[in-house]
Each structure stands twice: as C-alpha cells, then as structure tokens.
Design a protein around this motif. Sequence first.
Motif, mmCIF file in Angstrom:
data_model
loop_
_atom_site.group_PDB
_atom_site.id
_atom_site.type_symbol
_atom_site.label_atom_id
_atom_site.label_comp_id
_atom_site.label_asym_id
_atom_site.label_seq_id
_atom_site.Cartn_x
_atom_site.Cartn_y
_atom_site.Cartn_z
ATOM 1 N N LYS A 1 -4.973 -1.979 6.299
ATOM 2 C CA LYS A 1 -5.284 -3.364 5.925
ATOM 3 C C LYS A 1 -5.558 -3.375 4.427
ATOM 4 O O LYS A 1 -6.362 -2.589 3.926
ATOM 5 N N VAL A 2 -4.875 -4.277 3.730
ATOM 6 C CA VAL A 2 -5.072 -4.415 2.294
ATOM 7 C C VAL A 2 -4.909 -5.885 1.939
ATOM 8 O O VAL A 2 -4.005 -6.554 2.447
ATOM 9 N N SER A 3 -5.825 -6.386 1.148
ATOM 10 C CA SER A 3 -5.811 -7.786 0.710
ATOM 11 C C SER A 3 -5.708 -8.755 1.886
ATOM 12 O O SER A 3 -4.982 -9.736 1.823
ATOM 13 N N VAL B 1 0.836 -1.195 0.000
ATOM 14 C CA VAL B 1 0.000 0.000 0.000
ATOM 15 C C VAL B 1 0.875 1.250 0.000
ATOM 16 O O VAL B 1 1.987 1.245 0.516
ATOM 17 N N GLN B 2 0.347 2.287 -0.623
ATOM 18 C CA GLN B 2 0.950 3.614 -0.563
ATOM 19 C C GLN B 2 -0.022 4.526 0.168
ATOM 20 O O GLN B 2 -1.233 4.361 0.051
ATOM 21 N N PRO C 1 -3.750 0.876 -3.012
ATOM 22 C CA PRO C 1 -5.013 0.850 -3.729
ATOM 23 C C PRO C 1 -6.161 1.394 -2.873
ATOM 24 O O PRO C 1 -6.121 1.380 -1.651
ATOM 25 N N ALA C 2 -7.182 1.870 -3.580
ATOM 26 C CA ALA C 2 -8.306 2.539 -2.930
ATOM 27 C C ALA C 2 -9.124 1.629 -2.034
ATOM 28 O O ALA C 2 -9.845 2.112 -1.162
ATOM 29 N N ASP C 3 -9.005 0.298 -2.194
ATOM 30 C CA ASP C 3 -9.769 -0.599 -1.322
ATOM 31 C C ASP C 3 -9.037 -0.896 -0.006
ATOM 32 O O ASP C 3 -9.541 -1.621 0.841
ATOM 33 N N ALA C 4 -7.867 -0.310 0.194
ATOM 34 C CA ALA C 4 -7.154 -0.452 1.467
ATOM 35 C C ALA C 4 -7.939 0.275 2.555
ATOM 36 O O ALA C 4 -8.623 1.262 2.285
ATOM 37 N N GLN C 5 -7.845 -0.223 3.780
ATOM 38 C CA GLN C 5 -8.557 0.374 4.906
ATOM 39 C C GLN C 5 -7.559 1.002 5.873
ATOM 40 O O GLN C 5 -6.537 0.391 6.199
ATOM 41 N N GLU D 1 -0.576 -3.802 7.742
ATOM 42 C CA GLU D 1 0.757 -3.241 7.572
ATOM 43 C C GLU D 1 0.803 -1.904 8.309
ATOM 44 O O GLU D 1 -0.191 -1.183 8.354
ATOM 45 N N ARG D 2 1.936 -1.589 8.896
ATOM 46 C CA ARG D 2 2.116 -0.306 9.579
ATOM 47 C C ARG D 2 3.102 0.538 8.781
ATOM 48 O O ARG D 2 4.219 0.120 8.503
ATOM 49 N N LEU D 3 2.670 1.743 8.435
ATOM 50 C CA LEU D 3 3.530 2.705 7.755
ATOM 51 C C LEU D 3 3.933 3.752 8.790
ATOM 52 O O LEU D 3 3.074 4.289 9.498
#
Length: 132
Positions: free
Chosen positions: A117-119, A39-40, A64-68, A123-125
């Motif tokens: 959260k993606v797919s 994710v970005q 992606p736009a579907d990431a939460q 993940e922590r940025l």
Amino acid sequence: MKARLFAVLLAALFGCVASAWADCPPPQPGEQALQGTAVQARWQADPATIVVGQPFALRVTLCPADAQLLRVDARMPEHKHGMNYRPSVTALGAGQWQVQGLLWHMRGRWELSLDVKVSGSEERLVQSLKLP
C-alpha cells in the motif's frame, strides 16, 4: 496540436516517475527486484538458497520508504495451490520489512506476491521463480 500536447504530458509523466525512482537505491548483490506502478521492492531470502521443504524468511525493502507491506504469499499456478503456511510480516522501519514462516513444499514454478500500500492505493507485485 493534440499529438504535441499528448507528447508533452507523456514526457512529464515519465519524468516524474523517473525522478521518483531516482531516490530508490539499486538492488544489491543477491537481491531480487520488483517494480510496480507506484512502488519498487527489493528482497533477499534467508537462507540465500530456497530449498524444498525448508523454512525461509525474506528481507524486503520498499521504495518509497513510507509504503506498507501488507501481505506476502506464494502459489503454484500450474498446480492451482499455494503454501501450506501463512507468513508473518513485521515492519523494521525505514522501508525495511521482515517476512517469516515461508515454506515451499514442492519443486516447480512458484509465484511470489507482495501486496503493498502506497499513497492510499494497494498494488500487487508478482515474481515467478522456479524451485529446482
């Protein structure tokens, strides 16, 4: 032979990642950018300048736009503490998120973290910022 196969697989992997990021727009003036594995994120503070002891909000865009966007937090690693407030996260749609209730009460280095959260994976940025 193994080295050649590894090189081909590595090239394919980087090609897939590069094509996935091709759909992500570049940061706009005033935006900060973070890139994770899957994710970005781009974010912009409101007001644009974060001031000690003053509440602020973030506008976050995920690709992606579907990431939460699950959580946003900040801490001062050298002082071993975080914020005194827990911000709220609101989905605006199309990968856009509003984060309200942030307040950094001290000068110094803060680590802003975005939990996404993606797919099906989390993940922590993390981005380090210095508040003068």
